[in-house]
Design a protein around this motif. Structure first.
Motif, short mmCIF file in Angstrom:
data_model
loop_
_atom_site.label_atom_id
_atom_site.label_comp_id
_atom_site.label_asym_id
_atom_site.label_seq_id
_atom_site.Cartn_x
_atom_site.Cartn_y
_atom_site.Cartn_z
N GLU A 18 28.76 37.37 40.56
CA GLU A 18 29.28 38.47 41.37
C GLU A 18 28.28 38.89 42.43
N GLU A 33 39.39 41.05 48.54
CA GLU A 33 38.52 41.39 47.42
C GLU A 33 37.89 42.75 47.62
N GLY A 69 38.95 45.74 45.14
CA GLY A 69 37.85 46.23 44.33
C GLY A 69 37.74 47.74 44.32
#
Length: 438
Positions: free
Chosen positions: A202, A406, A410
Motif C-alpha cells: 500500500e 482509488e 478511499g
C-alpha cells in the motif's frame, strides 16, 4: 487403553503392545513377577486349607499374581481378580496396585467407588473371619482391627491414584494450552507478516500515485508548450519566447515538487537500530499500530500544506496558458474541508486536465466545482477533439483513472467516468466533508 501416572514422561508411543513407553512395560512386568512370587508363596497354605495338592496351589498363585501385568490394559479386571482371591488370603500387592491403577486411570468414578467399596468389604470380612476365632480376642477388638486393616489396604492406594490421575490430567491440560498458545502465536506472527507486506504494498502504491499526480501534470504541460514552441518558433518569435519561459517554469515546478517529495521520503527513513535495541524497537513499533507510521505517514502529513481547492484557478490558468480553452464554474461557498479532501479534489481535477492535454488537444473543457452540504462535487468534461488538431504524442500509462478512483473511494466518495453523447469524455467525483475513517 487406560493410563496412569507411571506412563507419563513422553509424548509419543514407542512401547510394546498396550504400553506407551518401554519403561512402563518393564515396571509392570517387574510388579507382576513380584506379585506372582508372593501369590505362589501364599498358595501353599491355601492348598492345605482347601485340600488341594501344593503344586496346584502354587500354580494358582502364579496365575493370579501374574495378572498384574494387565493393570494398564484392564484395571477393572485386575481389581476384580484381587477381590475374588481375597478369601484365600492371597494377592496383597495385586490388590493394592490394582486399586491405585483403577483410581488413576480414566475409569468412571462410579465404577471406581463401587469396586473400592467391594474391596473394602471383602478385606474386612476376610480379616474378621480369620481373627474372630483367636482365643482371648473380643468381638469389638476384632471389628476395630478388621476395619483398620481394610481401610489401610484400600483407602491409601485409591487416594494416591486419584491424586496422580488428577495431576496427570492437569499436566495434559497445561500442555494442550501451551500448544494452543504456540499455535495462536504462530498464527498471529503470520498475520502480522501479512499485514506488514500489505502495508508495504500500500505504501509503494500511494507513493507511486503521488509521484504520478505531481509530476505527470507538469511534464504534460511542458510537452504541450514545447510542441507549441516548435510550431511558432519561426512565425512568432515573441510567442516562442513566452512558451519557452513557460516550459522553464513548468520544469522548475516539477523539479521542486519532486525534490520535496523525495526529501520527505528520506527524512522518514530511520537509521538502522543497533543490535541491542532491535528487540525494543520492534516491540515499540508493534505496539504503536494505532496510528500511521513510516514514509507514507510523513508523506501524507507533508501534503497537508499542499494543493487545495483554492488553487484551482492557478491550475486552470496553466492549462489556458498551454492553449486549452478551459471554463471554470464554481458554485457555493466551501470552507473547512479536511486537507485530504481538498488534496484529493485538486488531484482529480489535475489528472482530468492532464488527460485532456493527452487525449483531447484543442477541445473545449469545462471544470465544475460545487460545494454542497456535507460534500463537495467536481466534474471535468471535454468536448470532441477537432479532426485537424495535431496530437502531442504524450505517453499514457493507463493509471490515471485508476488512481483517481482509488483516491476517491478511499475517502468514501463516488467516482464516475466515461464518454459523453457528444463524443467527449467526462470525469465526475463526489467527496464527503468527513472522509471515511477520519
Amino acid at each position: 487403553m487406560t493410563g496412569t501416572g507411571d506412563e507419563q514422561g513422553g509424548a509419543g508411543r514407542d512401547g510394546p503392545w498396550w504400553w506407551e513407553r518401554p519403561r512402563g512395560a518393564v515396571l509392570d512386568v517387574g510388579l507382576a513377577a513380584v506379585s506372582a512370587v508372593e501369590c505362589a508363596v501364599e498358595g501353599v497354605p491355601f492348598a492345605h486349607e482347601a485340600g488341594l495338592p501344593v503344586p496346584v496351589g502354587v500354580l494358582f498363585g502364579l496365575l493370579v499374581g501374574s495378572t498384574l501385568v494387565l493393570r494398564r490394559r484392564w484395571p477393572i479386571a485386575v481389581v476384580l481378580v484381587g477381590i475374588a482371591v481375597s478369601p484365600a488370603a492371597m494377592g496383597f500387592l495385586l490388590g493394592v496396585v490394582g486399586l491405585y491403577t483403577l483410581a488413576a486411570c480414566e475409569v468412571p468414578r462410579r465404577i471406581t467407588a463401587t469396586l473400592t467399596s467391594m474391596a473394602l468389604v471383602a478385606t474386612f470380612v476376610v480379616m474378621y473371619v480369620r481373627t474372630i476365632g483367636d482365643q482371648g480376642a473380643s468381638r469389638s477388638l476384632v471389628i476395630v482391627l478388621s476395619v483398620f486393616v481394610a481401610v489401610a489396604l484400600t483407602v491409601p492406594p485409591v487416594l494416591l491414584g486419584l491424586y496422580i490421575g488428577a495431576r496427570r490430567r492437569l499436566m495434559e491440560s497445561l500442555q494442550e494450552r501451551a500448544d494452543s498458545l504456540e499455535r495462536e502465536l504462530s498464527l498471529l506472527a503470520d498475520r502480522a507478516e501479512e499485514r506488514a507486506e500489505w502495508a508495504r504494498t500500500e505504501e509503494r502504491t500511494r507513493i507511486a500515485r503521488e509521484m504520478h499526480d505531481v509530476v505527470a501534470h507538469r511534464v504534460s504541460l511542458m510537452v504541450v508548450h514545447a510542441a507549441a514552441l516548435e510550431a511558432v518558433a519561426a512565425k512568432d518569435p515573441e510567442r516562442a519566447v513566452k512558451n519557452a519561459a513557460l516550459v522553464g517554469d513548468m520544469g522548475r515546478q516539477a523539479l521542486t515538487e519532486l525534490r520535496e517529495m523525495l526529501g520527505v521520503l528520506r527524512a522518514a527513513e530511520s537509521p538502522r537500530p543497533a543490535p541491542a535495541a532491535a528487540a525494543a524497537s520492534a516491540a515499540s513499533a508493534a505496539s504503536a499500530s494505532a496510528g500511521p507510521r513510516g514514509p507514507v505517514a510523513a508523506l501524507v502529513g507533508s501534503f497537508e500544506d499542499g494543493p487545495s481547492l483554492g488553487e484551482l484557478e492557478v491550475l486552470v490558468g496553466q492549462s489556458r496558458a498551454a492553449g486549452m480553452v478551459v471554463e471554470l464554474d464554481v458554485r457555493g461557498a466551501g470552507a473547512g474541508y479536511p486537507p485530504e479532501v481538498e488534496q484529493t479534489a485538486y488531484r482529480v481535477v489535475q489528472e482530468a486536465l492532464t488527460n485532456c492535454h493527452k487525449h483531447a488537444p484543442g477541445a473545449r473543457v469545462v471544470v465544475r466545482l460545487a460545494h454542497r452540504e456535507g460534500e463537495v462535487a467536481m466534474q471535468v468534461e471535454n468536448g470532441p477533439c477537432g479532426a485537424d488538431v495535431v496530437q502531442p504524442g504524450l505517453p499514457s500509462g493507463g493509471n490515471g483513472l485508476v488512481g483517481m478512483r482509488e483516491r476517491v473511494l478511499g475517502l468514501g466518495g463516488v467516482f464516475v467516468s466515461g464518454p459523453t453523447d457528444e463524443g467527449g469524455f467526462k470525469v465526475s467525483a463526489v467527496l464527503p466533508r468527513a472522509p471515511r475513517g477520519a
